[in-house]
Design a protein around this motif. Sequence first.
Motif, PDB file in Angstrom:
ATOM      1  N   THR A 143       0.844  -1.189   0.000  1.00  0.00           N
ATOM      2  CA  THR A 143       0.000   0.000   0.000  1.00  0.00           C
ATOM      3  C   THR A 143       0.880   1.239   0.000  1.00  0.00           C
ATOM      4  O   THR A 143       1.900   1.275   0.677  1.00  0.00           O
ATOM      5  N   ARG A 144       0.483   2.270  -0.743  1.00  0.00           N
ATOM      6  CA  ARG A 144       1.214   3.534  -0.718  1.00  0.00           C
ATOM      7  C   ARG A 144       0.747   4.345   0.491  1.00  0.00           C
ATOM      8  O   ARG A 144      -0.436   4.431   0.763  1.00  0.00           O
ATOM      9  N   PHE A 145       1.703   4.929   1.211  1.00  0.00           N
ATOM     10  CA  PHE A 145       1.405   5.724   2.399  1.00  0.00           C
ATOM     11  C   PHE A 145       1.985   7.116   2.276  1.00  0.00           C
ATOM     12  O   PHE A 145       3.017   7.317   1.643  1.00  0.00           O
ATOM     13  N   GLY A 146       1.307   8.058   2.913  1.00  0.00           N
ATOM     14  CA  GLY A 146       1.831   9.404   3.065  1.00  0.00           C
ATOM     15  C   GLY A 146       2.125   9.623   4.536  1.00  0.00           C
ATOM     16  O   GLY A 146       1.765   8.811   5.385  1.00  0.00           O
ATOM     17  N   HIS A 147       2.794  10.722   4.854  1.00  0.00           N
ATOM     18  CA  HIS A 147       3.076  11.008   6.255  1.00  0.00           C
ATOM     19  C   HIS A 147       3.091  12.512   6.491  1.00  0.00           C
ATOM     20  O   HIS A 147       3.368  13.294   5.586  1.00  0.00           O
ATOM     21  N   ARG A 148       2.766  12.876   7.707  1.00  0.00           N
ATOM     22  CA  ARG A 148       2.863  14.252   8.182  1.00  0.00           C
ATOM     23  C   ARG A 148       3.554  14.206   9.531  1.00  0.00           C
ATOM     24  O   ARG A 148       2.944  13.838  10.529  1.00  0.00           O
ATOM     25  N   PHE A 149       4.828  14.514   9.522  1.00  0.00           N
ATOM     26  CA  PHE A 149       5.588  14.530  10.762  1.00  0.00           C
ATOM     27  C   PHE A 149       5.852  15.969  11.169  1.00  0.00           C
ATOM     28  O   PHE A 149       5.909  16.868  10.331  1.00  0.00           O
ATOM     29  N   GLN A 150       6.046  16.137  12.443  1.00  0.00           N
ATOM     30  CA  GLN A 150       6.344  17.437  13.023  1.00  0.00           C
ATOM     31  C   GLN A 150       7.561  18.056  12.333  1.00  0.00           C
ATOM     32  O   GLN A 150       8.509  17.355  11.978  1.00  0.00           O
ATOM     33  N   LEU A 151       7.524  19.331  12.116  1.00  0.00           N
ATOM     34  CA  LEU A 151       8.620  20.105  11.535  1.00  0.00           C
ATOM     35  C   LEU A 151       8.952  19.693  10.098  1.00  0.00           C
ATOM     36  O   LEU A 151      10.044  19.942   9.608  1.00  0.00           O
ATOM     37  N   GLY A 152       8.023  19.038   9.406  1.00  0.00           N
ATOM     38  CA  GLY A 152       8.255  18.637   8.020  1.00  0.00           C
ATOM     39  C   GLY A 152       9.306  17.562   7.844  1.00  0.00           C
ATOM     40  O   GLY A 152       9.844  17.370   6.754  1.00  0.00           O
ATOM     41  N   SER A 153       9.607  16.848   8.891  1.00  0.00           N
ATOM     42  CA  SER A 153      10.646  15.818   8.867  1.00  0.00           C
ATOM     43  C   SER A 153      10.174  14.569   8.116  1.00  0.00           C
ATOM     44  O   SER A 153       8.985  14.316   7.982  1.00  0.00           O
ATOM     45  N   ASP A 154      11.127  13.789   7.629  1.00  0.00           N
ATOM     46  CA  ASP A 154      10.831  12.474   7.047  1.00  0.00           C
ATOM     47  C   ASP A 154      11.085  11.362   8.055  1.00  0.00           C
ATOM     48  O   ASP A 154      10.953  10.194   7.734  1.00  0.00           O
ATOM     49  N   ASN A 155      11.479  11.734   9.280  1.00  0.00           N
ATOM     50  CA  ASN A 155      11.777  10.758  10.329  1.00  0.00           C
ATOM     51  C   ASN A 155      10.885  10.979  11.542  1.00  0.00           C
ATOM     52  O   ASN A 155      10.601  12.110  11.909  1.00  0.00           O
ATOM     53  N   MET A 156      10.470   9.893  12.135  1.00  0.00           N
ATOM     54  CA  MET A 156       9.780   9.934  13.425  1.00  0.00           C
ATOM     55  C   MET A 156      10.773   9.352  14.424  1.00  0.00           C
ATOM     56  O   MET A 156      11.214   8.218  14.262  1.00  0.00           O
ATOM     57  N   THR A 157      11.160  10.118  15.429  1.00  0.00           N
ATOM     58  CA  THR A 157      12.218   9.664  16.332  1.00  0.00           C
ATOM     59  C   THR A 157      11.685   9.383  17.733  1.00  0.00           C
ATOM     60  O   THR A 157      10.726  10.007  18.184  1.00  0.00           O
ATOM     61  N   ILE A 207      15.604   8.056  24.386  1.00  0.00           N
ATOM     62  CA  ILE A 207      16.032   6.947  25.247  1.00  0.00           C
ATOM     63  C   ILE A 207      14.998   6.577  26.311  1.00  0.00           C
ATOM     64  O   ILE A 207      15.066   5.500  26.880  1.00  0.00           O
ATOM     65  N   ASP A 208      14.023   7.455  26.539  1.00  0.00           N
ATOM     66  CA  ASP A 208      12.953   7.113  27.480  1.00  0.00           C
ATOM     67  C   ASP A 208      11.761   6.459  26.775  1.00  0.00           C
ATOM     68  O   ASP A 208      10.747   6.157  27.391  1.00  0.00           O
ATOM     69  N   GLY A 209      11.866   6.233  25.456  1.00  0.00           N
ATOM     70  CA  GLY A 209      10.806   5.572  24.700  1.00  0.00           C
ATOM     71  C   GLY A 209       9.718   6.506  24.211  1.00  0.00           C
ATOM     72  O   GLY A 209       8.790   6.070  23.539  1.00  0.00           O
ATOM     73  N   SER A 210       9.818   7.788  24.520  1.00  0.00           N
ATOM     74  CA  SER A 210       8.790   8.725  24.055  1.00  0.00           C
ATOM     75  C   SER A 210       9.180   9.289  22.692  1.00  0.00           C
ATOM     76  O   SER A 210      10.355   9.361  22.341  1.00  0.00           O
ATOM     77  N   ALA A 211       8.178   9.685  21.942  1.00  0.00           N
ATOM     78  CA  ALA A 211       8.414  10.218  20.598  1.00  0.00           C
ATOM     79  C   ALA A 211       8.919  11.653  20.690  1.00  0.00           C
ATOM     80  O   ALA A 211       8.317  12.490  21.359  1.00  0.00           O
ATOM     81  N   ASN A 212      10.041  11.936  20.035  1.00  0.00           N
ATOM     82  CA  ASN A 212      10.562  13.297  19.970  1.00  0.00           C
ATOM     83  C   ASN A 212       9.927  14.063  18.823  1.00  0.00           C
ATOM     84  O   ASN A 212       9.681  15.255  18.915  1.00  0.00           O
ATOM     85  N   ILE A 213       9.722  13.392  17.716  1.00  0.00           N
ATOM     86  CA  ILE A 213       9.019  13.972  16.574  1.00  0.00           C
ATOM     87  C   ILE A 213       7.765  13.138  16.378  1.00  0.00           C
ATOM     88  O   ILE A 213       7.833  11.931  16.227  1.00  0.00           O
ATOM     89  N   VAL A 214       6.624  13.787  16.428  1.00  0.00           N
ATOM     90  CA  VAL A 214       5.342  13.086  16.344  1.00  0.00           C
ATOM     91  C   VAL A 214       4.699  13.358  14.992  1.00  0.00           C
ATOM     92  O   VAL A 214       5.129  14.232  14.247  1.00  0.00           O
ATOM     93  N   GLY A 215       3.657  12.599  14.686  1.00  0.00           N
ATOM     94  CA  GLY A 215       2.971  12.818  13.425  1.00  0.00           C
ATOM     95  C   GLY A 215       2.015  11.701  13.082  1.00  0.00           C
ATOM     96  O   GLY A 215       1.590  10.925  13.946  1.00  0.00           O
ATOM     97  N   THR A 216       1.710  11.608  11.800  1.00  0.00           N
ATOM     98  CA  THR A 216       0.727  10.661  11.303  1.00  0.00           C
ATOM     99  C   THR A 216       1.234   9.996  10.032  1.00  0.00           C
ATOM    100  O   THR A 216       1.846  10.647   9.192  1.00  0.00           O
ATOM    101  N   ILE A 217       0.964   8.707   9.916  1.00  0.00           N
ATOM    102  CA  ILE A 217       1.193   7.959   8.678  1.00  0.00           C
ATOM    103  C   ILE A 217      -0.179   7.506   8.208  1.00  0.00           C
ATOM    104  O   ILE A 217      -0.961   6.973   8.994  1.00  0.00           O
ATOM    105  N   TYR A 218      -0.486   7.704   6.924  1.00  0.00           N
ATOM    106  CA  TYR A 218      -1.840   7.410   6.446  1.00  0.00           C
ATOM    107  C   TYR A 218      -1.805   6.768   5.060  1.00  0.00           C
ATOM    108  O   TYR A 218      -0.874   6.961   4.287  1.00  0.00           O
ATOM    109  N   SER A 219      -2.863   6.007   4.767  1.00  0.00           N
ATOM    110  CA  SER A 219      -2.993   5.339   3.481  1.00  0.00           C
ATOM    111  C   SER A 219      -3.377   6.352   2.411  1.00  0.00           C
ATOM    112  O   SER A 219      -4.267   7.169   2.614  1.00  0.00           O
ATOM    113  N   LEU A 220      -2.716   6.282   1.270  1.00  0.00           N
ATOM    114  CA  LEU A 220      -3.080   7.125   0.128  1.00  0.00           C
ATOM    115  C   LEU A 220      -4.141   6.456  -0.736  1.00  0.00           C
ATOM    116  O   LEU A 220      -4.656   7.063  -1.658  1.00  0.00           O
ATOM    117  N   GLU A 221      -4.472   5.205  -0.412  1.00  0.00           N
ATOM    118  CA  GLU A 221      -5.360   4.433  -1.278  1.00  0.00           C
ATOM    119  C   GLU A 221      -6.776   4.275  -0.739  1.00  0.00           C
ATOM    120  O   GLU A 221      -7.700   4.083  -1.508  1.00  0.00           O
TER     121      GLU A 221
END
Length: 150
Positions: free
Chosen positions: A89-103, A106-120
């Motif tokens: 399936t093709r997916f799009g994403h919207r991450f904080q600060l226009g990043s291509d990475n979701m990080t 070390i405490d397991g919490s997300a530093n960059i948050v966002g959404t991954i969604y189906s384009l189909e």
Amino acid sequence: MKNRGFSLIELIVVMAIAVILLAIGIPMYASWSKKTQVKKDIYNIYSLLNDARVKAFTMKTNCAVSCSSSNELKLTCGNKLVSVINTKTRFGHRFQLGSDNMTFGIDGSANIVGTIYSLELKNKPATCISVSRLRIAVGEWDGDNCNVEE
């Protein structure tokens, strides 16, 4: 002498019924198959994101999930490539600060948050994943937001 068998008319009627049933069933199967594939891919990505969170916490290192293309996601921890998933399936994403990475830190919490969604598929259950600082959840993509049940 009596013939035992089917007449040509009987065979044509049976064939016509079979063609009608196939004409109805094939589009329904294709639709079901697509929904199933999107759901499978969403849950594979969901597992990858949870794996990133757990590895960041247990290995005490930063982990990142990168979306380099519309159907490939890579999990790296530190400088080491941990896993790659390719989706059908093709997916799009919207991450904080226009990043291509979701990080994940070390405490397991997300530093960059966002959404991954189906384009189909849109407006269907299990078509997006929302990542907040402390939660990863599967939801329904409405074109702008990932609606997650609380």
